[in-house]
Design an enzyme around this catalytic site. Sequence first.
Site, short mmCIF file in Angstrom:
data_model
loop_
_atom_site.label_atom_id
_atom_site.label_comp_id
_atom_site.label_asym_id
_atom_site.label_seq_id
_atom_site.Cartn_x
_atom_site.Cartn_y
_atom_site.Cartn_z
N ALA A 83 80.05 26.43 11.17
CA ALA A 83 79.46 25.67 12.27
C ALA A 83 78.18 25.02 11.78
CB ALA A 83 79.17 26.57 13.47
N GLU A 103 89.98 20.49 13.25
CA GLU A 103 89.46 21.85 13.46
C GLU A 103 89.79 22.34 14.86
OE1 GLU A 103 85.71 21.59 10.30
OE2 GLU A 103 85.38 21.16 12.42
#
Length: 219
Positions: A83, A103
């Site tokens: 992230a 993703e």
Amino acid sequence: MNQLEMKKLAAQAALQYVKADTIVGVGSGSTVNCFIEALGTIKDKIQGAVAASKESEELLRKQGIEVFNANDVSSLDIYVDGADEINPQKMMIKGGGAALTREKIVAALAKKFICIVDSSKQVDVLGSTFPLPVEVIPMARSQVGRKLVALGGSPEYREDVVTDNGNVILDVHNFSILNPVEMEKELNNVSGVVTNGIFALRGADVVIVGTPEGAKIID
């Protein structure tokens, strides 16, 4: 301990969630690259992987791991990804590597989302340190940009970047994302937006943070 070493700690710790004879969902980015390297050490234990980017596909194959198409699997046991920012509610901003749409697709297949980060990625409010990537159909770039300005953001066209899907990225600065779920929905409803980099509707289930003291697991 430097940032790379902390990423490697988080990546190594994620191996404990990999079950035998499963297909593993794999995201993209520098921390995921560390995970792919670690996954190579147990490649004979798993069936293979589904990758969220072409770069990750190539790295998996270099490790001798079979790569499956997302269309050929009905579900995944786990999805491991990094992230750009993550808040205490395990919601994220992703897309620094421009793979956000794929993703989201692979994450949606997984029973459990494991986010691996170093401690610099932890924030209280999303948008604090990292602009929000938005994947946009090329012909809608200006139109979407005006809408993002109307919503209070400052979009910047990421030049010379084309996503694996053939689209462009607008990086939106000055968004303080106090309600990530609603913001994710609102931006995805803008005509021309493929998706945005807020992962709130499907956040992480487990967060593994690489710190100077070792890997910290938040579940």
